[in-house]
Design a protein around this motif. Structure first.
Motif, PDB file in Angstrom:
ATOM      1  N   LYS A   6       0.697  -1.078   0.016  1.00 38.48           N
ATOM      2  CA  LYS A   6       0.192  -0.292   0.272  1.00 38.48           C
ATOM      3  C   LYS A   6       0.864   1.029   0.134  1.00 38.48           C
ATOM      4  N   TRP A   7       1.803   1.305   0.938  1.00 42.47           N
ATOM      5  CA  TRP A   7       3.069   2.545   0.779  1.00 42.47           C
ATOM      6  C   TRP A   7       3.722   2.445  -0.449  1.00 42.47           C
ATOM      7  N   LEU A   8       3.990   1.640  -0.968  1.00 39.48           N
ATOM      8  CA  LEU A   8       4.463   0.958  -2.781  1.00 39.48           C
ATOM      9  C   LEU A   8       3.605   1.638  -3.932  1.00 39.48           C
ATOM     10  N   VAL A   9       2.379   1.772  -3.531  1.00 37.71           N
ATOM     11  CA  VAL A   9       0.884   2.492  -4.167  1.00 37.71           C
ATOM     12  C   VAL A   9       0.735   3.389  -3.910  1.00 37.71           C
ATOM     13  N   GLU A  10       0.698   3.752  -2.536  1.00 38.16           N
ATOM     14  CA  GLU A  10      -0.560   5.260  -2.201  1.00 38.16           C
ATOM     15  C   GLU A  10       0.186   6.410  -1.373  1.00 38.16           C
ATOM     16  N   CYS A  11       1.856   5.734  -1.649  1.00 32.31           N
ATOM     17  CA  CYS A  11       2.610   6.754  -0.513  1.00 32.31           C
ATOM     18  C   CYS A  11       4.627   7.006  -1.575  1.00 32.31           C
ATOM     19  N   GLN A  12       3.705   7.477  -3.370  1.00 32.73           N
ATOM     20  CA  GLN A  12       4.698   7.206  -3.835  1.00 32.73           C
ATOM     21  C   GLN A  12       5.644   8.869  -4.309  1.00 32.73           C
ATOM     22  N   VAL A  13       5.238   9.610  -3.797  1.00 32.33           N
ATOM     23  CA  VAL A  13       4.850  11.139  -3.119  1.00 32.33           C
ATOM     24  C   VAL A  13       6.422  11.421  -2.319  1.00 32.33           C
ATOM     25  N   GLN A  14       5.936  11.149  -1.034  1.00 29.59           N
ATOM     26  CA  GLN A  14       6.482  10.407  -0.691  1.00 29.59           C
ATOM     27  C   GLN A  14       8.605   9.628  -0.486  1.00 29.59           C
ATOM     28  N   LEU A  15       7.741   8.503  -0.688  1.00 33.14           N
ATOM     29  CA  LEU A  15       9.101   7.988  -1.218  1.00 33.14           C
ATOM     30  C   LEU A  15       9.711   8.599  -2.337  1.00 33.14           C
ATOM     31  N   ARG A  16       9.622   9.205  -3.096  1.00 26.30           N
ATOM     32  CA  ARG A  16      10.232   9.842  -4.204  1.00 26.30           C
ATOM     33  C   ARG A  16      11.458  10.454  -3.355  1.00 26.30           C
ATOM     34  N   ALA A  17      10.883  12.360  -2.451  1.00 23.38           N
ATOM     35  CA  ALA A  17      11.188  12.791  -1.456  1.00 23.38           C
ATOM     36  C   ALA A  17      11.943  12.006  -0.595  1.00 23.38           C
ATOM     37  N   VAL A  18      12.199  10.951  -0.284  1.00 28.61           N
ATOM     38  CA  VAL A  18      12.885  10.450   0.784  1.00 28.61           C
ATOM     39  C   VAL A  18      14.380   9.682   0.328  1.00 28.61           C
ATOM     40  N   GLY A 113       8.687  -5.099 -13.057  1.00 25.46           N
ATOM     41  CA  GLY A 113       9.639  -5.819 -13.237  1.00 25.46           C
ATOM     42  C   GLY A 113      10.958  -5.493 -12.364  1.00 25.46           C
ATOM     43  N   THR A 114      11.459  -4.230 -12.714  1.00 22.88           N
ATOM     44  CA  THR A 114      12.473  -4.499 -11.363  1.00 22.88           C
ATOM     45  C   THR A 114      12.395  -3.395 -10.533  1.00 22.88           C
ATOM     46  N   THR A 115      13.256  -2.557  -9.334  1.00 20.01           N
ATOM     47  CA  THR A 115      13.229  -2.345  -8.266  1.00 20.01           C
ATOM     48  C   THR A 115      13.621  -0.353  -8.837  1.00 20.01           C
ATOM     49  N   GLU A 116      14.562  -0.377 -10.644  1.00 16.57           N
ATOM     50  CA  GLU A 116      14.532   0.856 -11.049  1.00 16.57           C
ATOM     51  C   GLU A 116      13.591   0.834 -11.889  1.00 16.57           C
ATOM     52  N   ALA A 117      12.182   0.352 -12.299  1.00 16.95           N
ATOM     53  CA  ALA A 117      11.054   0.710 -12.621  1.00 16.95           C
ATOM     54  C   ALA A 117       9.870   1.490 -12.145  1.00 16.95           C
ATOM     55  N   TYR A 118      10.445   0.685 -10.618  1.00 17.11           N
ATOM     56  CA  TYR A 118       9.188   0.779 -10.043  1.00 17.11           C
ATOM     57  C   TYR A 118      10.194   2.116  -9.299  1.00 17.11           C
ATOM     58  N   LEU A 119      10.942   2.695  -9.322  1.00 23.40           N
ATOM     59  CA  LEU A 119      11.730   3.856  -9.216  1.00 23.40           C
ATOM     60  C   LEU A 119      11.778   4.687 -10.401  1.00 23.40           C
ATOM     61  N   ARG A 120      11.499   4.433 -10.825  1.00 21.16           N
ATOM     62  CA  ARG A 120      11.445   5.879 -12.298  1.00 21.16           C
ATOM     63  C   ARG A 120      10.102   5.907 -12.429  1.00 21.16           C
ATOM     64  N   HIS A 121       9.109   4.698 -12.425  1.00 16.58           N
ATOM     65  CA  HIS A 121       7.386   4.776 -11.820  1.00 16.58           C
ATOM     66  C   HIS A 121       7.132   5.666 -11.292  1.00 16.58           C
ATOM     67  N   ILE A 122       7.718   6.421 -10.289  1.00 16.01           N
ATOM     68  CA  ILE A 122       7.407   7.150  -9.447  1.00 16.01           C
ATOM     69  C   ILE A 122       8.120   8.291  -9.457  1.00 16.01           C
ATOM     70  N   GLY A 123       8.742   8.545 -10.322  1.00 14.68           N
ATOM     71  CA  GLY A 123       9.249   9.398 -10.659  1.00 14.68           C
ATOM     72  C   GLY A 123      10.558   9.920 -10.485  1.00 14.68           C
ATOM     73  N   ILE A 124      11.638   9.306  -9.678  1.00 14.78           N
ATOM     74  CA  ILE A 124      13.280   9.129  -9.580  1.00 14.78           C
ATOM     75  C   ILE A 124      13.938   8.781 -11.018  1.00 14.78           C
ATOM     76  N   ASN A 125      14.544   9.817 -11.546  1.00 14.20           N
ATOM     77  CA  ASN A 125      15.530   9.865 -13.113  1.00 14.20           C
ATOM     78  C   ASN A 125      16.941   9.282 -13.083  1.00 14.20           C
ATOM     79  N   SER A 126      17.386   8.548 -13.653  1.00 13.85           N
ATOM     80  CA  SER A 126      18.058   8.017 -14.018  1.00 13.85           C
ATOM     81  C   SER A 126      19.446   8.557 -13.580  1.00 13.85           C
ATOM     82  N   ALA A 127      19.237  10.101 -13.616  1.00 14.62           N
ATOM     83  CA  ALA A 127      20.423  10.638 -13.099  1.00 14.62           C
ATOM     84  C   ALA A 127      21.246  10.493 -11.237  1.00 14.62           C
ATOM     85  N   THR A 128      19.456  10.796 -10.898  1.00 11.29           N
ATOM     86  CA  THR A 128      19.198  10.167  -9.584  1.00 11.29           C
ATOM     87  C   THR A 128      19.794   8.993  -9.011  1.00 11.29           C
TER      88      THR A 128
END
Length: 139
Positions: A6-18, A113-128
């Protein structure tokens, strides 16, 4: 696992900020935690470890070590007589079994698919992600 998913789905803004805060210039060394030091902390740690190429079994084993750190606090609040938890192994079985983290990591793989794909999904770019990998493993 439902709570973590639920956090991975509903708290994406907060996870991206962290994640972005941890990757910022001069942000490390850093400490991150939640109230209990197990749930949200465990999810963030698992994401970072997975991004760094740590094997899922190692991530899950690391997650179980929370029991060693949290048991003393639980017993000091409730006392050993009143608590159903008698030692860190009881705590581990009830609150942070390896299977919980393994299932969460599996769910990320199934849905993204991968953690990287999840992080991209929540707005984390490759440089980060590259900066984080450099900070965490030096590569």
């Amino acid at each position: 696992v439902r709570k973590y998913w639920k956090w991975l789905v509903e708290c994406q803004v907060q996870l991206r900020a962290v994640i972005e805060a941890l990757s910022a210039v001069n942000a490390t060394p850093a400490v991150f935690h939640c109230v209990g030091g197990k749930d949200r902390t465990g999810v963030v740690a698992a994401l970072l470890q997975s991004l760094s190429g740590v094997d899922d079994a190692v991530i899950a084993a690391d997650y179980t070590h929370t029991a060693r750190n949290n048991t003393a606090g639980l017993l000091s609040v409730h006392g050993p007589v009143q608590s159903p938890i008698k030692d860190y192994l009881d705590y581990q079985r009830q609150f942070c079994p390896a299977e919980t983290m393994l299932l969460l990591l599996f769910m990320i793989q199934v849905h993204y698919g991968t953690t990287e794909a999840y992080l991209r999904h929540i707005g984390i770019n490759s440089a980060t992600m590259d900066r984080l990998q450099q900070l965490l493993v030096g590569s």
